[in-house]
Design a protein around this motif. Structure first.
Motif, PDB file in Angstrom:
ATOM      1  N   TYR A  21      29.936  58.619  11.048  1.00  0.00           N
ATOM      2  CA  TYR A  21      29.566  58.649   9.627  1.00  0.00           C
ATOM      3  C   TYR A  21      30.716  58.124   8.768  1.00  0.00           C
ATOM      4  CZ  TYR A  21      28.184  60.550   5.062  1.00  0.00           C
ATOM      5  OH  TYR A  21      27.869  60.697   3.734  1.00  0.00           O
ATOM      6  N   HIS A  76      30.887  54.364   6.548  1.00  0.00           N
ATOM      7  CA  HIS A  76      31.147  54.256   5.106  1.00  0.00           C
ATOM      8  C   HIS A  76      32.444  53.490   4.836  1.00  0.00           C
ATOM      9  CE1 HIS A  76      27.827  56.512   3.400  1.00  0.00           C
ATOM     10  NE2 HIS A  76      27.902  57.309   4.462  1.00  0.00           N
ATOM     11  N   HIS A 108      21.590  56.321   9.449  1.00  0.00           N
ATOM     12  CA  HIS A 108      20.728  57.458   9.145  1.00  0.00           C
ATOM     13  C   HIS A 108      21.238  58.652   9.956  1.00  0.00           C
ATOM     14  CE1 HIS A 108      18.014  54.705   7.131  1.00  0.00           C
ATOM     15  NE2 HIS A 108      18.024  53.947   8.214  1.00  0.00           N
ATOM     16  N   GLN A 119      31.751  49.652   5.100  1.00  0.00           N
ATOM     17  CA  GLN A 119      31.026  49.021   4.005  1.00  0.00           C
ATOM     18  C   GLN A 119      31.986  48.362   3.009  1.00  0.00           C
ATOM     19  OE1 GLN A 119      27.614  49.041   4.581  1.00  0.00           O
ATOM     20  NE2 GLN A 119      28.527  50.051   6.353  1.00  0.00           N
ATOM     21  N   LYS A 167      23.201  47.980  10.012  1.00  0.00           N
ATOM     22  CA  LYS A 167      23.295  47.811   8.554  1.00  0.00           C
ATOM     23  C   LYS A 167      23.161  49.125   7.802  1.00  0.00           C
ATOM     24  CE  LYS A 167      23.295  43.279   9.105  1.00  0.00           C
ATOM     25  NZ  LYS A 167      24.515  42.473   8.857  1.00  0.00           N
ATOM     26  N   GLU A 168      22.426  50.065   8.398  1.00  0.00           N
ATOM     27  CA  GLU A 168      22.201  51.351   7.740  1.00  0.00           C
ATOM     28  C   GLU A 168      22.507  52.475   8.719  1.00  0.00           C
ATOM     29  OE1 GLU A 168      18.244  51.510   6.269  1.00  0.00           O
ATOM     30  OE2 GLU A 168      18.453  49.777   4.945  1.00  0.00           O
TER      31      GLU A 168
END
Length: 393
Positions: free
Chosen positions: A70, A74, A140, A77, A137-138
């Protein structure tokens, strides 16, 4: 505590608890809350009970890996520093490294160890690397937990890929499209039962101990040692291939098409093809996340001029790492180095064949190639078995 796929009771539990899930998928629905409850129950049965420390270990481990992935997602990005990426990979590997090193350092197993720690680590490292490459890209958080704690494959694989798993989980086969998957699942579980509970059981119960006793009695190379080599190799294949069929079949029941792990490896005409057929999910994981990255780095930094040298260094490093992963004992390390050297020789032969297209190529040469590859692999399993350590101790 019950071991996954270890006996009839495990499959009875699967049959009872999976029935609502199967009915739901046939009706075009995924009962996610119920499936999550089933997952929690299987995790408790696997890691709870007598081995309570395994339960604590896996909870701490999951929190560690989830926070790491996680946090790195972040970070990625905004920035993409190599040292942060390397640090994230090292942090993901640290729990596994402790588990592997602890017995050698202290003589006791690590208290943070639990069944399947290697395969969960491979998933976490994979996530960090694919986030680094921009392939994910994401992020979850709940989907990552579903991927990490997918219990049919948690103890020994196969190792799935996050993007493929996410696609299956979000878009499972429903209704009539699920029926072929259900049929495959039943067939795989039946075939796995033959492999593991009949063939592997009898080879492991009778042939392996008997030939091992004869081999140890001779204290040197003998026909008995040769028979042990073949019986142990067959046991290793049928036991692990049977387990893998169970894991894949159980995954199919849940609508997840986990990749298969074995594809007739003993008919391989060369060692490279063998590793494309044996424990394929692990082979491809090491190929994609270790070998290819190492080769790319060595070529980019121009450490060696020759591509062949780079490839050979990659093979030696890759298989040495695989040997160390199995355990920090001399015969696992020699097993890894043996395959590394054999792969270098294999590549040299393939290059030679490519240059000399007039070499004979027919059923006889193919049969000879299969025979040589089979015996090379079986000899490596003889090293892997540890019997040589017993014989020459």
């Amino acid at each position: 505590m019950i071991l996954p796929y270890d006996g009839p009771s495990y499959f009875i539990i699967i049959a009872v608890l999976f029935l609502p899930i199967i009915i739901g998928l046939l009706r075009g629905k995924r009962y996610l809350i119920y499936q999550n409850l089933v997952t929690v129950l299987f995790l408790f049965l696997t890691f709870g009970g007598k081995s309570w420390h395994q339960g604590v270990s896996i909870i701490v481990y999951i929190i560690w890996q989830w926070a790491l992935v996680y946090g790195y997602f972040h970070y990625r990005q905004k920035k993409n520093a190599t040292n942060i990426f390397v640090g994230a990979v090292i942090l993901a590997i640290i729990p596994l490294a402790i588990v592997k090193i602890a017995p050698l350092a202290s003589g006791h197993n690590s208290i943070i160890g639990f069944l399947g720690v290697s395969y969960l680590t491979f998933k976490s490292v994979q996530m960090v690397m694919e986030i680094r490459d921009g392939l994910i890209k994401e992020f979850h958080p709940m989907m990552f937990l579903q991927f990490l704690l997918f219990f049919p494959t948690i103890s020994s694989g196969p190792i799935d890929r996050y993007r493929r798993f996410e696609k299956d989980f979000n878009q499972p086969a429903y209704g009539e499209a699920y029926i072929p998957l259900l049929s495959k699942a039943i067939w795989m579980i039946m075939l796995g039962s033959v492999y593991k509970f009949i063939i592997a059981h009898y080879i492991g119960t009778f042939a392996v101990p008997y030939t091992e006793g004869l081999a140890l009695g001779t204290k040197g190379f003998s026909v008995s040692l040769l028979l042990y080599m073949y019986s142990y190799s067959m046991y290793l294949f049928f036991d692990f291939a049977g387990y893998s069929l169970f894991a894949v079949g159980t995954s199919y029941l849940l609508g997840i098409e986990t990749p298969v792990n074995f594809n007739k490896p003993f008919i391989s005409p060369n060692l490279k093809e063998f590793w494309n057929r044996w424990h394929m999910s692990l082979s491809f994981w090491f190929r994609d996340y270790v070998f290819m990255r190492l080769v790319f780095t060595l070529m980019k930094k121009k450490v060696f001029k020759s591509r062949i040298t780079v490839s050979n260094i990659g093979y030696l490093a890759l298989f040495l790492l695989m040997g160390i992963w199995h355990g920090l004992t001399w015969y696992y390390i020699v097993y890894g180095l043996f395959h590394g050297v054999a792969m270098c020789i294999n590549d040299a032969w393939l290059r030679y064949k490519k240059k000399h297209k007039n070499l004979p190529s027919n059923w006889a040469t193919n049969a000879l190639a299969i025979f040589i590859t089979f015996n090379t692999v079986c000899f490596s399993f003889l090293i892997f078995s540890g019997i040589l350590d017993k014989m020459f101790r």
